[in-house]
Motif scaffolding. Structure first.
Motif, PDB file in Angstrom:
ATOM      1  N   GLY A   1       0.839  -1.190   0.000  1.00  0.00           N
ATOM      2  CA  GLY A   1       0.000   0.000   0.000  1.00  0.00           C
ATOM      3  C   GLY A   1       0.874   1.241   0.000  1.00  0.00           C
ATOM      4  N   VAL A   2       0.412   2.298  -0.660  1.00  0.00           N
ATOM      5  CA  VAL A   2       1.144   3.565  -0.675  1.00  0.00           C
ATOM      6  C   VAL A   2       0.151   4.687  -0.416  1.00  0.00           C
ATOM      7  CG1 VAL A   2       2.603   5.142  -1.986  1.00  0.00           C
ATOM      8  CG2 VAL A   2       2.832   2.662  -2.338  1.00  0.00           C
ATOM      9  N   GLU A   3       0.410   5.453   0.617  1.00  0.00           N
ATOM     10  CA  GLU A   3      -0.385   6.635   0.941  1.00  0.00           C
ATOM     11  C   GLU A   3       0.561   7.825   0.901  1.00  0.00           C
ATOM     12  OE1 GLU A   3      -3.974   8.487   1.770  1.00  0.00           O
ATOM     13  OE2 GLU A   3      -3.775   6.312   1.727  1.00  0.00           O
ATOM     14  N   THR A   4       0.188   8.866   0.171  1.00  0.00           N
ATOM     15  CA  THR A   4       1.066  10.019   0.001  1.00  0.00           C
ATOM     16  C   THR A   4       0.466  11.274   0.625  1.00  0.00           C
ATOM     17  OG1 THR A   4       0.100  10.659  -2.122  1.00  0.00           O
ATOM     18  CG2 THR A   4       1.935   9.093  -2.181  1.00  0.00           C
ATOM     19  N   THR A   5       1.327  12.132   1.135  1.00  0.00           N
ATOM     20  CA  THR A   5       0.959  13.476   1.574  1.00  0.00           C
ATOM     21  C   THR A   5       1.975  14.414   0.948  1.00  0.00           C
ATOM     22  OG1 THR A   5       0.119  12.625   3.679  1.00  0.00           O
ATOM     23  CG2 THR A   5       0.544  14.996   3.549  1.00  0.00           C
ATOM     24  N   PHE A   6       1.481  15.441   0.255  1.00  0.00           N
ATOM     25  CA  PHE A   6       2.375  16.267  -0.548  1.00  0.00           C
ATOM     26  C   PHE A   6       1.951  17.728  -0.536  1.00  0.00           C
ATOM     27  CE2 PHE A   6      -0.742  13.959  -2.990  1.00  0.00           C
ATOM     28  CZ  PHE A   6      -1.421  14.961  -3.677  1.00  0.00           C
TER      29      PHE A   6
ATOM     30  N   PRO B   1      -6.247  12.248  -9.758  1.00  0.00           N
ATOM     31  CA  PRO B   1      -7.054  11.028  -9.662  1.00  0.00           C
ATOM     32  C   PRO B   1      -7.133  10.276 -10.989  1.00  0.00           C
ATOM     33  CG  PRO B   1      -8.115  12.826  -8.503  1.00  0.00           C
ATOM     34  CD  PRO B   1      -6.947  13.422  -9.238  1.00  0.00           C
ATOM     35  N   GLY B   2      -6.932   8.963 -10.919  1.00  0.00           N
ATOM     36  CA  GLY B   2      -7.005   8.103 -12.099  1.00  0.00           C
ATOM     37  C   GLY B   2      -5.717   7.978 -12.881  1.00  0.00           C
TER      38      GLY B   2
ATOM     39  N   GLY C   1      -5.944   7.248  -6.497  1.00  0.00           N
ATOM     40  CA  GLY C   1      -7.324   7.405  -6.051  1.00  0.00           C
ATOM     41  C   GLY C   1      -7.662   8.882  -5.930  1.00  0.00           C
ATOM     42  N   ALA C   2      -8.705   9.169  -5.190  1.00  0.00           N
ATOM     43  CA  ALA C   2      -9.168  10.542  -5.005  1.00  0.00           C
ATOM     44  C   ALA C   2      -8.124  11.362  -4.250  1.00  0.00           C
ATOM     45  CB  ALA C   2     -10.481  10.540  -4.231  1.00  0.00           C
TER      46      ALA C   2
ATOM     47  N   SER D   1      -3.189  11.400  -1.231  1.00  0.00           N
ATOM     48  CA  SER D   1      -3.723  10.523  -2.265  1.00  0.00           C
ATOM     49  C   SER D   1      -3.228   9.109  -2.013  1.00  0.00           C
ATOM     50  CB  SER D   1      -3.271  10.992  -3.645  1.00  0.00           C
ATOM     51  OG  SER D   1      -3.855  10.194  -4.650  1.00  0.00           O
ATOM     52  N   LYS D   2      -4.118   8.149  -2.179  1.00  0.00           N
ATOM     53  CA  LYS D   2      -3.723   6.740  -2.092  1.00  0.00           C
ATOM     54  C   LYS D   2      -3.304   6.288  -3.480  1.00  0.00           C
ATOM     55  CE  LYS D   2      -5.434   2.112  -0.899  1.00  0.00           C
ATOM     56  NZ  LYS D   2      -4.128   1.642  -0.530  1.00  0.00           N
ATOM     57  N   LEU D   3      -2.212   5.550  -3.541  1.00  0.00           N
ATOM     58  CA  LEU D   3      -1.785   4.943  -4.794  1.00  0.00           C
ATOM     59  C   LEU D   3      -2.181   3.472  -4.732  1.00  0.00           C
ATOM     60  CD1 LEU D   3       1.785   6.480  -5.262  1.00  0.00           C
ATOM     61  CD2 LEU D   3      -0.452   7.458  -5.773  1.00  0.00           C
ATOM     62  N   PHE D   4      -3.111   3.070  -5.586  1.00  0.00           N
ATOM     63  CA  PHE D   4      -3.562   1.684  -5.622  1.00  0.00           C
ATOM     64  C   PHE D   4      -2.570   0.883  -6.464  1.00  0.00           C
ATOM     65  CE2 PHE D   4      -7.309   4.123  -4.631  1.00  0.00           C
ATOM     66  CZ  PHE D   4      -7.930   3.365  -3.657  1.00  0.00           C
TER      67      PHE D   4
END
Length: 170
Positions: free
Chosen positions: A79-84, A105-106, A137-138, A154-157
């Protein structure tokens, strides 16, 4: 006898770039990783803004002849969750908003990370990296708070096989 084990500071020694999807993530070239289409987001992610997780499932392995329950490693989920930094509508939007653009997104691509070398150093043959193919994701705003900067998350799926310990090729 106690031994001191040296440790490499992570501050300033982490590089994170986004590249276009590649057919083979096990041997990415320095030309691709340093090329004009690679987006270096190292300075956009906050200090804790690149959270990469690994969840390994457990396979229970019970045997009729044993009084114990054994285990085997099962499926792995990354899983990858980003804050930027998000400069949308601000004075830096035109020139410094690459994370918002690269993580719209997308969007699909590959997040490539490298540790223990100065982030300013370009990728070079023989260096190790990890590669995470993704679809974003969103995008979500981080709530405003005092003494902070404007951020989004943003979550990276993960959309394909992750490569851990790939080696940069010429």
């Amino acid at each position: 006898m106690a031994y001191k084990v040296p440790a490499q500071p992570i501050d300033g020694n982490y590089k994170a770039v986004i590249i276009a999807d590649q057919a083979d993530l096990t041997a990415l070239s320095a030309a691709v990783l340093n090329g004009a289409t690679a987006t270096d987001l190292s300075c956009y992610f906050t200090g804790d803004g690149l959270a990469i997780t690994v969840d390994e499932q457990v396979i229970t392995d019970e045997r009729l002849c044993s009084r114990q329950t054994f285990e085997q490693p099962g499926r792995v989920q990354y899983g990858v969750e980003t804050t930027f930094i998000d400069n949308t509508n601000g004075p830096y939007e035109t020139e410094y908003n690459e994370a918002v653009e690269a993580l719209a997104p997308g969007t699909t691509g590959v997040l490539v990370t490298r540790r223990n070398l100065p982030f300013e150093d370009v990728f070079a043959t023989g260096q190790k990296y990890n590669a995470y193919p993704f679809r974003t994701g969103a995008m979500r705003e981080v709530p405003a708070e005092a003494n902070s900067v404007t951020r989004s998350t943003s979550k990276l799926f993960i959309t394909g096989d992750v490569v851990v310990g790939g080696t940069v090729v010429a």
